[in-house]
Enzyme design. Structure first.
Site: not given
Ligand code: 3PY
Ligand code: MG
Length: 252
Positions: A47, A71, A85, A147, A149, A175
């Site tokens: 993001h 990330r 890398d 993740q 999410e 998310d």
């Molecule tokens: C979220 O809350 O969607 C995230 O990716 C936090 O790291």
């Molecule tokens: Mg997120």
């Protein structure tokens, strides 16, 4: 964490790892925050406006004091390869909603025979000078974090946890709230119920578990519940809050 201990190993230790999110394209900010004593940084290539040059500069500024997980902006081979890398201590794959995606992420992160990471020299390999040593140790040292999410990922959690090579699950509450049609409402009972379900599945399976929160008290509560990987707040917010508090103290 002793320098020879990899972040991947530390995830299996008995100490929670408390970090924060880096979003600013500033090596200086990363360098300042690395002195604060965090256990790790969540460097946000998804993001935040961090291209590969900014990511490398942040790793160069911070990594000698503080392990950095990057990330990636998307679960793509090219991004995972570039982040690793560049010398990241591990990657965080956003929005992993299926076992298939988790398997791909692991494969792109591990050298053969465990995976199919492409072999080339970069900062991680001492620009070629420590190439062999890096190749021999990377699969043992690099952390692969996925993740969960999205409601789809939450529903597939057992199959995702079956995927070999995942070092931790990291919940994205924001998310997750969006996927339930409630963007930003992270305290909503439905969002909280999904967080509990993901947590319980990970704890049952002994999978190290992490989460983002902007709230220090919530972070402490998560640690008490067995979360080991905490990303608390973000650089820009810390900066703004500290400046606001300073100004308020002066003005009274
Ligand atoms: C979220 O809350 O969607 C995230 O990716 C936090 O790291
Ligand atoms: Mg997120």
């Amino acid at each position: 964490m002793p320098p020879q201990t990899s972040f991947r190993q530390a995830l299996r230790g008995d100490q929670p790892l408390v970090g924060t999110v880096l979003t600013l394209p500033s090596a200086a900010v990363a360098e300042v925050l690395a002195e604060v004593g965090y256990d790790w940084f969540f460097v946000d290539g998804e993001h935040a406006p961090l291209g590969i040059d900014a990511l490398v500069a942040i790793l160069q500024a911070a990594q000698h004091r503080c392990p950095c997980l990057v990330r990636v902006p998307a679960n793509e081979e090219a991004w995972i390869k570039r982040a690793l890398d560049a010398g990241a201590d591990g990657i965080i794959a956003p929005l992993v909603n299926s076992a298939e995606t988790a398997r791909q992420v692991v494969a792109w992160s591990k050298y053969p025979p465990e995976g199919r990471r492409s072999v080339g020299g970069g900062r991680a390999h001492g620009y070629g000078r420590t190439f062999d040593r890096y190749l021999q140790s990377a699969n043992q040292r690099i952390a692969v974090v996925v993740q969960i999410e999205h409601v789809e990922g939450a529903r597939a959690i057992e199959a995702i946890l079956d995927v070999a090579g995942l070092d931790a699950v990291f919940i994205g509450p924001y998310d997750l709230s969006g996927s339930l049609g409630k963007p930003g409402q992270i305290d909503d009972p439905d969002v909280q119920a999904y967080i509990r379900d993901i947590r319980d599945a990970c704890l049952r399976r002994g999978k190290p578990l992490g989460i983002f929160t902007a709230d220090e008290e919530a972070a402490r509560a998560y640690i008490d519940q067995g979360f080991v990987l905490l990303a608390v707040g973000a650089d820009a917010v810390h900066l703004g809050n500290a400046a606001e508090a300073s100004l308020a103290r002066v003005r009274g």
